[in-house]
Design a protein around this motif. Sequence first.
Motif, mmCIF file in Angstrom:
data_model
loop_
_atom_site.group_PDB
_atom_site.id
_atom_site.type_symbol
_atom_site.label_atom_id
_atom_site.label_comp_id
_atom_site.label_asym_id
_atom_site.label_seq_id
_atom_site.Cartn_x
_atom_site.Cartn_y
_atom_site.Cartn_z
ATOM 1 N N PHE A 10 0.324 15.926 -18.492
ATOM 2 C CA PHE A 10 -0.846 16.715 -18.866
ATOM 3 C C PHE A 10 -0.781 18.118 -18.271
ATOM 4 C CE2 PHE A 10 -5.351 17.936 -18.717
ATOM 5 C CZ PHE A 10 -5.702 17.698 -20.036
ATOM 6 N N ALA A 11 -0.243 18.229 -17.064
ATOM 7 C CA ALA A 11 -0.135 19.535 -16.408
ATOM 8 C C ALA A 11 0.695 20.514 -17.237
ATOM 9 C CB ALA A 11 0.454 19.378 -15.014
ATOM 10 N N THR A 66 -7.678 7.987 -17.305
ATOM 11 C CA THR A 66 -7.576 9.429 -17.421
ATOM 12 C C THR A 66 -6.312 9.874 -18.130
ATOM 13 O OG1 THR A 66 -7.483 11.473 -16.115
ATOM 14 C CG2 THR A 66 -6.599 9.492 -15.080
ATOM 15 N N ASN A 67 -6.393 11.016 -18.765
ATOM 16 C CA ASN A 67 -5.219 11.607 -19.401
ATOM 17 C C ASN A 67 -4.298 12.266 -18.380
ATOM 18 O OD1 ASN A 67 -5.478 10.846 -22.073
ATOM 19 N ND2 ASN A 67 -6.707 12.604 -22.629
ATOM 20 N N GLY A 91 -3.679 6.038 -15.445
ATOM 21 C CA GLY A 91 -3.346 7.317 -16.067
ATOM 22 C C GLY A 91 -2.534 7.151 -17.336
ATOM 23 N N ALA A 92 -2.582 8.167 -18.163
ATOM 24 C CA ALA A 92 -1.839 8.165 -19.421
ATOM 25 C C ALA A 92 -0.337 8.059 -19.200
ATOM 26 C CB ALA A 92 -2.160 9.425 -20.219
ATOM 27 N N TYR A 98 -1.706 9.684 -24.853
ATOM 28 C CA TYR A 98 -2.995 10.191 -24.401
ATOM 29 C C TYR A 98 -4.141 9.579 -25.182
ATOM 30 C CZ TYR A 98 -0.484 13.638 -21.697
ATOM 31 O OH TYR A 98 0.329 14.232 -20.787
ATOM 32 N N LYS A 99 -5.288 9.485 -24.533
ATOM 33 C CA LYS A 99 -6.501 9.089 -25.236
ATOM 34 C C LYS A 99 -6.760 10.131 -26.328
ATOM 35 C CE LYS A 99 -8.946 9.263 -21.428
ATOM 36 N NZ LYS A 99 -10.158 9.278 -20.609
ATOM 37 N N PRO A 100 -7.173 9.696 -27.471
ATOM 38 C CA PRO A 100 -7.755 8.416 -27.853
ATOM 39 C C PRO A 100 -6.787 7.406 -28.470
ATOM 40 C CG PRO A 100 -8.210 9.990 -29.576
ATOM 41 C CD PRO A 100 -7.437 10.728 -28.506
ATOM 42 N N ASP A 101 -5.498 7.520 -28.207
ATOM 43 C CA ASP A 101 -4.532 6.547 -28.702
ATOM 44 C C ASP A 101 -4.914 5.160 -28.183
ATOM 45 O OD1 ASP A 101 -1.950 4.889 -28.518
ATOM 46 O OD2 ASP A 101 -1.296 6.628 -29.686
#
Length: 170
Positions: A10-11, A66-67, A91-92, A98-101
């Motif tokens: 995500f970063a 969390t993503n 975590g993802a 990532y959510k919403p997967d």
Amino acid sequence: DTMTGRFRPFAAYLRAALAQQAAVAELGPEHVDAGVEAARALPSFPDAGAALQRLTEAGHRVSTLTNTAENVAHRALEQAELAGFVHAVIGADAVGAYKPDARIYRHALERLEAAPTQAWLVAGHWWDVTGAKRAGLRTAWVARHEGMLLETAAPPDVTAADLGAVAEGI
């Protein structure tokens, strides 16, 4: 990337978005670094501690989904002095989506050893509520920022203006 089968931390997305905005505004790379640091230091909402305490005292096992990467989420919870309320951090990065997967919600349920109807997802984003609802979870939407749901969003079980009211609703 999730929809096309790719995953990056995500970063990396945060840095890329900040770099793009800095370039458009004709700002240097030091502004990107400052933005990344500012994002790491974001405080929790003032009502978070009391809401988590209320849920914990009511017998709920509070966890985060969390993503961000699990280690990053752990640090954020510790910095916000909320880690003591949290049973698990998911975590993802554990799933590579990532959510919403749906995979991340299923992974969370497996890790928590919970049936979808036993779990609540509390979120401030319509897309997260919709993803969780479609994965069979009960949902609560904090309407703090978005104000109203899209017509296409799955309706949450609880809607409230803040975390305290969500905890009351659950």
